[in-house]
Design a protein around this motif. Structure first.
Motif, short mmCIF file in Angstrom:
data_model
loop_
_atom_site.label_atom_id
_atom_site.label_comp_id
_atom_site.label_asym_id
_atom_site.label_seq_id
_atom_site.Cartn_x
_atom_site.Cartn_y
_atom_site.Cartn_z
N GLN A 1 38.04 -27.90 11.89
CA GLN A 1 38.94 -28.57 10.97
C GLN A 1 40.37 -28.58 11.52
O GLN A 1 40.89 -27.56 11.96
CB GLN A 1 38.91 -27.86 9.61
N TYR A 2 40.96 -29.79 11.52
CA TYR A 2 42.36 -29.99 11.90
C TYR A 2 43.00 -30.82 10.80
O TYR A 2 42.63 -31.98 10.60
CB TYR A 2 42.48 -30.76 13.23
N ASP B 1 37.97 -34.66 11.23
CA ASP B 1 38.80 -33.51 11.56
C ASP B 1 39.43 -32.89 10.31
O ASP B 1 39.43 -31.67 10.15
CB ASP B 1 39.93 -33.91 12.52
#
Length: 163
Positions: free
Chosen positions: A133-134, A124
């Motif tokens: 994307q985190y 992520d």
């Protein structure tokens, strides 16, 4: 219309969560069954091959029923690493089949879960393999640490000492 869409997204989220809950229940169940099968057959590899053959057959039938025969098996310009997930499945299944009878289902799954937490956070954060994307935030780090502590608390230390 927007409210309806939001309701549908919530309903989907509930369905997704319930399906993954069932999948999560299946992981230690599969580990226990495969570990027992491997012990009775005296071969973790044979038990894994049987499990994966049954899994392949089930997925192939599902594919044919829901989508029909595929027109192609390889996508154009797709990075090769997208096809390597099967190796991850095979490694996981043979690992739990071999380790569960020796280390206990709780311990094996707890460490697999810890590995999943590390991998999910890394994937992520960096958006690996094309994933959304985190960023890892302090809140997320706190949650991961709490989950890691929970994993530690459920470990059965006596199993490791007996094998």
């Amino acid at each position: 219309m927007k409210a309806l869409w939001e309701d549908q997204k919530m309903n989907n989220s509930i369905v997704y969560a319930l399906v993954m809950l069932l999948a999560g229940i299946g992981i230690p169940t599969m580990a226990t069954l495969n570990g027992g099968l491997g012990g009775r057959l005296m071969s973790s590899s044979l038990a894994t091959a049987m499990a994966l053959a049954l899994g392949f057959t089930s997925v192939a039938v599902y594919l044919l029923v829901t989508e029909g025969f595929p027109s192609k098996f390889v996508a154009d310009d797709l990075p090769i690493y997208f096809y390597l997930g099967g190796f991850c499945v095979a490694f996981y299944v043979i690992s739990v089949t071999w380790i569960v009878p020796r280390f206990g289902v709780s311990n094996a799954i707890a460490f697999a879960l810890l590995g999943q937490l590390i991998a999910m956070s890394t994937i992520d954060h960096f958006g690996l393999f094309g994933a959304q994307q985190y960023a890892i935030t302090l809140k997320r780090i706190a949650g991961l640490l709490i989950m890691a502590l929970g994993i530690y608390l459920v470990l059965d230390k006596s199993v490791a000492n007996n094998h």
